[in-house]
Design a protein around this motif. Structure first.
Motif, short mmCIF file in Angstrom:
data_model
loop_
_atom_site.label_atom_id
_atom_site.label_comp_id
_atom_site.label_asym_id
_atom_site.label_seq_id
_atom_site.Cartn_x
_atom_site.Cartn_y
_atom_site.Cartn_z
N ALA A 64 11.82 3.76 -3.98
CA ALA A 64 10.58 3.71 -4.62
C ALA A 64 9.50 3.20 -3.80
O ALA A 64 8.47 4.01 -3.76
N MET A 65 9.78 2.35 -3.12
CA MET A 65 8.69 1.54 -2.22
C MET A 65 8.11 2.56 -1.21
O MET A 65 6.77 2.57 -0.69
N VAL A 66 8.95 3.19 -0.61
CA VAL A 66 8.76 4.14 0.25
C VAL A 66 7.81 5.64 -0.11
O VAL A 66 6.70 5.78 0.32
N LEU A 67 7.97 5.85 -1.59
CA LEU A 67 7.70 6.99 -1.99
C LEU A 67 6.10 6.64 -2.25
O LEU A 67 5.21 7.23 -2.33
N VAL A 68 6.06 5.44 -2.90
CA VAL A 68 4.66 4.88 -3.18
C VAL A 68 3.64 4.79 -2.00
O VAL A 68 2.54 5.16 -2.02
N SER A 69 4.30 4.04 -0.97
CA SER A 69 3.62 4.23 0.17
C SER A 69 3.23 5.54 0.93
O SER A 69 1.99 5.69 1.31
N ALA A 70 4.11 6.61 0.69
CA ALA A 70 4.02 7.69 1.44
C ALA A 70 2.97 8.58 0.41
O ALA A 70 2.26 9.40 1.30
N TRP A 71 3.26 8.70 -0.54
CA TRP A 71 2.68 9.79 -1.46
C TRP A 71 1.05 8.93 -2.20
O TRP A 71 0.40 9.90 -2.37
N CYS A 72 1.23 7.64 -2.19
CA CYS A 72 -0.04 7.19 -2.96
C CYS A 72 -1.06 6.42 -1.86
O CYS A 72 -2.14 6.07 -2.04
N GLY A 73 -0.41 6.32 -0.60
CA GLY A 73 -1.23 5.60 0.40
C GLY A 73 -1.60 3.99 0.61
O GLY A 73 -2.59 3.75 0.96
N LEU A 74 -0.67 3.34 -0.28
CA LEU A 74 -1.13 2.04 -0.43
C LEU A 74 -0.91 1.36 0.97
O LEU A 74 0.13 1.46 1.82
N ARG A 75 -1.68 0.30 1.06
CA ARG A 75 -1.33 -0.71 2.27
C ARG A 75 -0.13 -1.68 1.74
O ARG A 75 0.13 -1.62 0.91
N PHE A 76 0.62 -2.32 2.93
CA PHE A 76 1.79 -2.97 2.73
C PHE A 76 1.45 -3.98 1.48
O PHE A 76 2.31 -4.34 0.90
N GLY A 77 0.20 -4.60 1.86
CA GLY A 77 -0.05 -5.99 1.03
C GLY A 77 -0.38 -5.59 -0.29
O GLY A 77 -0.20 -6.40 -1.54
#
Length: 167
Positions: A1-14
């Motif tokens: 789920a974290m990979v999906l949020v980062s990849a598709w929503c473009g959020l920074r790690f923090g």
């Protein structure tokens, strides 16, 4: 789920690791449709510090693409009902996740999918490039990724600009 949020929503790690249940807007069917990015966590020393995102532009709402909404819904259903619960906590402590906690499983996963050089930040780059390829304007890419300068957005637009032959 974290990979999906980062990849598709473009959020920074923090931004990703400071997400709380209450930051997900859900529809009547319980599907998460929007992320409200209002905070980010950093670790300048030995302690985690929760503050605002990197710039004022980082305060934003990000629409969650429909194809990942069911996966996120299933994941959110496994979390405590507490609106302040971290969505992606460290597994041992339940507190904020350190980047080093992510490395071992992420490095293993990237080997398994044949992308051994993939960096976590490349997921954010994917989100920006995908938005540009889908036809987002410079301003839309900037808003989606929470960027305050055109130079930052150009990193993503530049890749899409080379699509002339495909167009």
């Amino acid at each position: 789920a974290m990979v999906l949020v980062s990849a598709w929503c473009g959020l920074r790690f923090g931004e990703t690791t400071e997400l709380r249940r209450s930051d997900f807007v859900v529809d009547d069917e319980g599907l998460p449709t929007t992320l409200r990015v209002r905070r980010a966590v950093s670790r300048p020393g030995t302690e985690f510090v929760v503050g605002t995102p990197k710039s004022d532009a980082g305060l934003r709402d990000v629409v969650i693409p429909p194809h990942i909404q069911p996966v996120l819904q299933g994941y959110l259903n496994t979390l405590p009902d507490d609106p302040q619960a971290l969505v992606f906590p460290a597994t041992r402590t339940g507190r904020h996740m350190q980047p080093s906690s992510l490395y071992k499983p992420f490095y293993r996963a990237r080997q398994e999918v044949g992308l051994p050089a993939l960096r976590w930040h490349d997921l954010r780059h994917f989100a920006g490039t995908t938005a540009a390829v889908a036809g987002a304007t410079m301003g839309e890419v900037m808003a989606r990724l929470g960027q305050s300068t055109m130079q930052a957005a150009m990193r993503y637009q530049g890749v899409a600009a080379n699509r002339d032959a495909a167009i």
